[in-house]
Design a protein around this motif. Structure first.
Motif, PDB file in Angstrom:
ATOM      1  N   SER A 166       0.837  -1.195   0.000  1.00  0.00           N
ATOM      2  CA  SER A 166       0.000   0.000   0.000  1.00  0.00           C
ATOM      3  C   SER A 166       0.873   1.246   0.000  1.00  0.00           C
ATOM      4  CB  SER A 166      -0.939   0.010   1.212  1.00  0.00           C
ATOM      5  OG  SER A 166      -0.258   0.417   2.369  1.00  0.00           O
ATOM      6  N   ALA A 167       0.372   2.308  -0.620  1.00  0.00           N
ATOM      7  CA  ALA A 167       1.166   3.533  -0.716  1.00  0.00           C
ATOM      8  C   ALA A 167       1.317   4.190   0.648  1.00  0.00           C
ATOM      9  CB  ALA A 167       0.514   4.499  -1.707  1.00  0.00           C
ATOM     10  N   LYS A 168       0.279   4.132   1.447  1.00  0.00           N
ATOM     11  CA  LYS A 168       0.294   4.788   2.748  1.00  0.00           C
ATOM     12  C   LYS A 168       1.098   4.023   3.795  1.00  0.00           C
ATOM     13  CE  LYS A 168      -3.970   7.496   3.218  1.00  0.00           C
ATOM     14  NZ  LYS A 168      -3.259   8.756   3.323  1.00  0.00           N
ATOM     15  N   GLY A 169       1.041   2.705   3.709  1.00  0.00           N
ATOM     16  CA  GLY A 169       1.664   1.900   4.752  1.00  0.00           C
ATOM     17  C   GLY A 169       0.819   1.891   6.008  1.00  0.00           C
ATOM     18  N   ARG A 201      -6.470  -0.231   0.937  1.00  0.00           N
ATOM     19  CA  ARG A 201      -5.559   0.254   1.975  1.00  0.00           C
ATOM     20  C   ARG A 201      -4.826   1.536   1.581  1.00  0.00           C
ATOM     21  NH1 ARG A 201      -1.626  -3.054   3.875  1.00  0.00           N
ATOM     22  NH2 ARG A 201      -1.506  -1.611   5.627  1.00  0.00           N
ATOM     23  N   ASN A 202      -5.142   2.083   0.402  1.00  0.00           N
ATOM     24  CA  ASN A 202      -4.611   3.413   0.086  1.00  0.00           C
ATOM     25  C   ASN A 202      -5.530   4.503   0.607  1.00  0.00           C
ATOM     26  OD1 ASN A 202      -2.250   2.657  -1.045  1.00  0.00           O
ATOM     27  ND2 ASN A 202      -2.931   2.841  -3.179  1.00  0.00           N
ATOM     28  N   ILE A 203      -6.693   4.118   1.093  1.00  0.00           N
ATOM     29  CA  ILE A 203      -7.653   5.085   1.619  1.00  0.00           C
ATOM     30  C   ILE A 203      -7.745   4.914   3.125  1.00  0.00           C
ATOM     31  CG2 ILE A 203     -10.062   5.853   1.537  1.00  0.00           C
ATOM     32  CD1 ILE A 203     -10.179   4.740  -1.328  1.00  0.00           C
ATOM     33  N   GLU A 204      -7.487   5.995   3.854  1.00  0.00           N
ATOM     34  CA  GLU A 204      -7.390   5.880   5.307  1.00  0.00           C
ATOM     35  C   GLU A 204      -8.734   5.560   5.955  1.00  0.00           C
ATOM     36  OE1 GLU A 204      -5.124   9.068   7.042  1.00  0.00           O
ATOM     37  OE2 GLU A 204      -5.964   8.626   9.028  1.00  0.00           O
ATOM     38  N   ASN A 205      -9.799   6.283   5.541  1.00  0.00           N
ATOM     39  CA  ASN A 205     -11.101   6.123   6.173  1.00  0.00           C
ATOM     40  C   ASN A 205     -11.709   4.755   5.859  1.00  0.00           C
ATOM     41  OD1 ASN A 205     -14.139   6.201   5.956  1.00  0.00           O
ATOM     42  ND2 ASN A 205     -13.758   8.048   7.143  1.00  0.00           N
ATOM     43  N   PRO A 206     -12.007   3.960   6.896  1.00  0.00           N
ATOM     44  CA  PRO A 206     -12.504   2.600   6.668  1.00  0.00           C
ATOM     45  C   PRO A 206     -13.753   2.561   5.787  1.00  0.00           C
ATOM     46  CG  PRO A 206     -12.115   2.977   9.006  1.00  0.00           C
ATOM     47  CD  PRO A 206     -11.905   4.286   8.319  1.00  0.00           C
ATOM     48  N   GLY A 257     -10.365 -11.215  -8.128  1.00  0.00           N
ATOM     49  CA  GLY A 257      -9.392 -10.281  -7.561  1.00  0.00           C
ATOM     50  C   GLY A 257      -9.292  -8.953  -8.294  1.00  0.00           C
ATOM     51  N   SER A 258     -10.243  -8.691  -9.223  1.00  0.00           N
ATOM     52  CA  SER A 258     -10.116  -7.467 -10.020  1.00  0.00           C
ATOM     53  C   SER A 258     -10.611  -6.219  -9.290  1.00  0.00           C
ATOM     54  CB  SER A 258     -10.857  -7.629 -11.347  1.00  0.00           C
ATOM     55  OG  SER A 258     -12.230  -7.895 -11.108  1.00  0.00           O
ATOM     56  N   THR A 259     -11.603  -6.373  -8.440  1.00  0.00           N
ATOM     57  CA  THR A 259     -12.098  -5.241  -7.634  1.00  0.00           C
ATOM     58  C   THR A 259     -12.228  -5.713  -6.194  1.00  0.00           C
ATOM     59  OG1 THR A 259     -14.425  -5.887  -7.868  1.00  0.00           O
ATOM     60  CG2 THR A 259     -13.537  -4.424  -9.572  1.00  0.00           C
ATOM     61  N   THR A 282      -4.821  -2.932  -2.596  1.00  0.00           N
ATOM     62  CA  THR A 282      -5.093  -1.667  -3.281  1.00  0.00           C
ATOM     63  C   THR A 282      -5.498  -1.970  -4.721  1.00  0.00           C
ATOM     64  OG1 THR A 282      -2.770  -1.496  -3.874  1.00  0.00           O
ATOM     65  CG2 THR A 282      -3.451  -0.279  -1.935  1.00  0.00           C
ATOM     66  N   GLU A 283      -5.799  -0.929  -5.498  1.00  0.00           N
ATOM     67  CA  GLU A 283      -6.214  -1.114  -6.899  1.00  0.00           C
ATOM     68  C   GLU A 283      -5.198  -1.949  -7.666  1.00  0.00           C
ATOM     69  OE1 GLU A 283      -5.597   1.768  -5.449  1.00  0.00           O
ATOM     70  OE2 GLU A 283      -7.145   3.273  -5.847  1.00  0.00           O
ATOM     71  N   LYS A 284      -3.925  -1.679  -7.426  1.00  0.00           N
ATOM     72  CA  LYS A 284      -2.874  -2.272  -8.260  1.00  0.00           C
ATOM     73  C   LYS A 284      -2.568  -3.719  -7.909  1.00  0.00           C
ATOM     74  CE  LYS A 284      -0.446   1.690 -10.048  1.00  0.00           C
ATOM     75  NZ  LYS A 284      -0.291   2.878  -9.190  1.00  0.00           N
ATOM     76  N   ILE A 285      -2.965  -4.137  -6.713  1.00  0.00           N
ATOM     77  CA  ILE A 285      -2.645  -5.489  -6.246  1.00  0.00           C
ATOM     78  C   ILE A 285      -3.836  -6.398  -6.504  1.00  0.00           C
ATOM     79  CG2 ILE A 285      -1.981  -6.850  -4.202  1.00  0.00           C
ATOM     80  CD1 ILE A 285       0.038  -4.681  -4.979  1.00  0.00           C
ATOM     81  N   LYS A 286      -3.578  -7.553  -7.097  1.00  0.00           N
ATOM     82  CA  LYS A 286      -4.668  -8.491  -7.312  1.00  0.00           C
ATOM     83  C   LYS A 286      -5.227  -8.944  -5.958  1.00  0.00           C
ATOM     84  CE  LYS A 286      -5.833 -12.552  -9.977  1.00  0.00           C
ATOM     85  NZ  LYS A 286      -5.388 -13.776 -10.607  1.00  0.00           N
ATOM     86  N   GLY A 287      -6.549  -8.976  -5.854  1.00  0.00           N
ATOM     87  CA  GLY A 287      -7.164  -9.347  -4.586  1.00  0.00           C
ATOM     88  C   GLY A 287      -6.980 -10.818  -4.252  1.00  0.00           C
TER      89      GLY A 287
END
Ligand code: HEC
Ligand code: HEC
Ligand code: HEC
Ligand code: HEC
Ligand code: HEC
Length: 356
Positions: free
Chosen positions: A144-147, A166-171, A188-190, A201-206
């Protein structure tokens, strides 16, 4: 008489037709919320659809608490209904009759100790041993970008959580739109199309998997979730040092267990799940134990009753629950009694040679 019989026939066949239509609609809708009773959910939790003026952060009332409240129950049922829709319950305030596959936060919130589960904000205060720090966190293993933010508590979703983006802080923002989205196939696409909304995150396959429609309630060899080794990566997002091969050597007090390793078709493993007789005509095949699940690649499209030695793998959830369990370290079994060999379950489901 004949006329009556004809009418009856037409009547029954139209009932059958309606039933078929109804069930085909249901099966299409399976996995997403389909209900006209919007108020059943949006009435009790009115903050869910609130939009903020452009440029301002979304203001969902109650934030993480909204997830916790809707997914909790004050009775022992681990599936409840809202507006005719099944809601998976992960936090019962009395002992659950049949916890779902991830376990139940009951064991954590009832003062049995921090070690029983993930101390999620709104369910339990900070873990007294780990605070909000994931043991073995490795920034490099967290895509994740935020960590992970060590200053903030663990949440259901969002950058400090397991579900959603996990790039978005608010649950709540991190999961927005998912509950009403079509969730099949699980590719794993969305977020919605990832196993149990687990997609970093968007870039990581679910995460992939087969989702039992009752979330693993009353699971058996025949009816259970199916896991993919991609679950290991999800856990490694926050516990990277427990997964990376270069770091899983022998360490005190627990030399880290091999994970993502194929269960050999030799030695003690040929007796996996010793309590249950395997099909006699199939070598290397044993009956699945929902108490020590395995990960499979490729994934079957429905639950398999057997495990294949030499193919299926041990993974994080072979030993741990995801949410909470009655035992320390969210283990599936009591580690102390297994070590002394008093119980035939636990580690001994695989390590059958150690039972003697
Ligand atoms: C069983 C509970 C439940 C019912 C019934 C329900 N919703 Fe929702 N809805 C949710 C949850 C939970 C969220 C927030 C999480 C999310 O977006 O995934 C949500 C989010 C939304 C959102 C914002 C996100 C999006 O998908 O655009 C809209 C709009 C919405 N619901 C409309 C409706 C309408 C209209 C109805 C009735 C036809 C309805 N909901 C019925 C649970 C429900
Ligand atoms: C978003 C980060 C995150 C993810 C993803 C995550 N964990 Fe954790 N985990 C934590 C934090 C924070 C703690 C320490 C606080 C606590 O124990 O509540 C923890 C603690 C633990 C512990 C020790 C619990 C104790 O109190 O002794 C275990 C075991 C564990 N996690 C297993 C897992 C497994 C298995 C997975 C994958 C299914 C997983 N975790 C995924 C954040 C995470
Ligand atoms: C108003 C009630 C409500 C709220 C609030 C709510 N959920 Fe849900 N949740 C549901 C329902 C209903 C389902 C079952 C939907 C289905 O069958 O796909 C569900 C399913 C889930 C699942 C399982 C998905 C699957 O694949 O089966 C997860 C994970 C989840 N919710 C997480 C969350 C998180 C995280 C939040 C907060 C950000 C949240 N929920 C908020 C009602 C709610
Ligand atoms: C074969 C069983 C097994 C597997 C597989 C396994 N663990 Fe564990 N894990 C344990 C046991 C047992 C403990 C408790 C050790 C102790 O208390 O000394 C533990 C402890 C932990 C802890 C807590 C560490 C602490 O300091 O208390 C974390 C975090 C953890 N495991 C994460 C993972 C992750 C992530 C995976 C998958 C990559 C994984 N485990 C796979 C058995 C397992
Ligand atoms: C799902 C099956 C499974 C379960 C459950 C399981 N193990 Fe294992 N274990 C394995 C496999 C597979 C290996 C690796 C065997 C190999 O590569 O030869 C292994 C290896 C080990 C090793 C050798 C470690 C090494 O570095 O070579 C130890 C020690 C061990 N397990 C202890 C445990 C303990 C303690 C538990 C219970 C907390 C446990 N195992 C539960 C499957 C399992």
């Amino acid at each position: 008489m004949i006329k009556l019989a004809m009418q009856w026939k037409t009547f029954t066949s139209s009932v059958t037709l309606i039933c078929i239509l109804f069930f085909s609609l249901l099966s299409k809708a399976y996995g997403t919320i389909l209900s006209d009773d919007c108020d059943a959910c949006h009435g009790i939790f009115p903050g869910m659809m609130e939009e903020a003026p452009p440029g301002e952060p979304l203001k969902y009332a109650l934030q993480n608490l909204l997830c916790v409240n809707c997914h909790s129950s004050s009775n022992k049922e681990s599936i409840k209904f809202l507006g005719g829709v099944k809601v998976p319950v992960v936090n019962n305030t009395i002992r659950p009759a049949s916890p779902l596959a991830g376990g139940n936060f009951y064991y954590l919130s009832k003062g049995m100790g921090d070690r029983k589960g993930h101390n999620v904000d709104g369910i339990a205060p900070l873990d007294s041993k780990f605070l909000s720090n994931p043991p073995g966190y490795d920034r490099e293993s967290d895509p994740s970008a935020k960590g992970y933010n060590f200053e903030k508590p663990l949440t259901c979703a969002g950058s400090n959580g397991c579900h959603g983006n996990r790039n978005i802080e608010n649950p709540f923002s991190a999961i927005k739109g998912t509950h009403h989205a079509d969730d099949s196939p699980i590719d794993g696409s969305t977020t919605a199309k990832s196993y149990r909304y687990l997609k970093n995150t968007e870039k990581i396959k679910g995460v992939l998997g087969f989702e039992d429609p009752d979330w693993g309630q009353n699971s058996s060899a025949k009816k259970h979730n199916e896991y993919s080794p991609s679950m290991n990566n999800l856990c490694a997002n926050c516990h990277g040092n427990y997964y990376r091969e270069d770091k899983t050597g022998k360490m005190s007090p627990w030399f880290r267990h091999p994970t993502g390793i194929v269960i050999p078709k030799t030695g003690e493993y040929t007796n996996y799940n010793p309590g249950v007789a395997p099909p006699s005509n199939k070598p290397n095949t044993r009956i699945y134990s929902p108490d020590a699940p395995v990960a499979r690649d490729p994934l079957p499209s429905s639950p398999l009753e057997t495990i294949e030695l030499g193919t299926d793998m041990v993974f994080c959830l072979s030993c741990h629950m995801a949410h909470a369990s009655p035992y320390d370290s969210l283990l599936r079994w009591d580690y102390d009694t297994i070590e002394s060999g008093e119980s035939g379950g636990g580690c001994l489901i695989c390590h059958t040679g150690k039972a003697e």
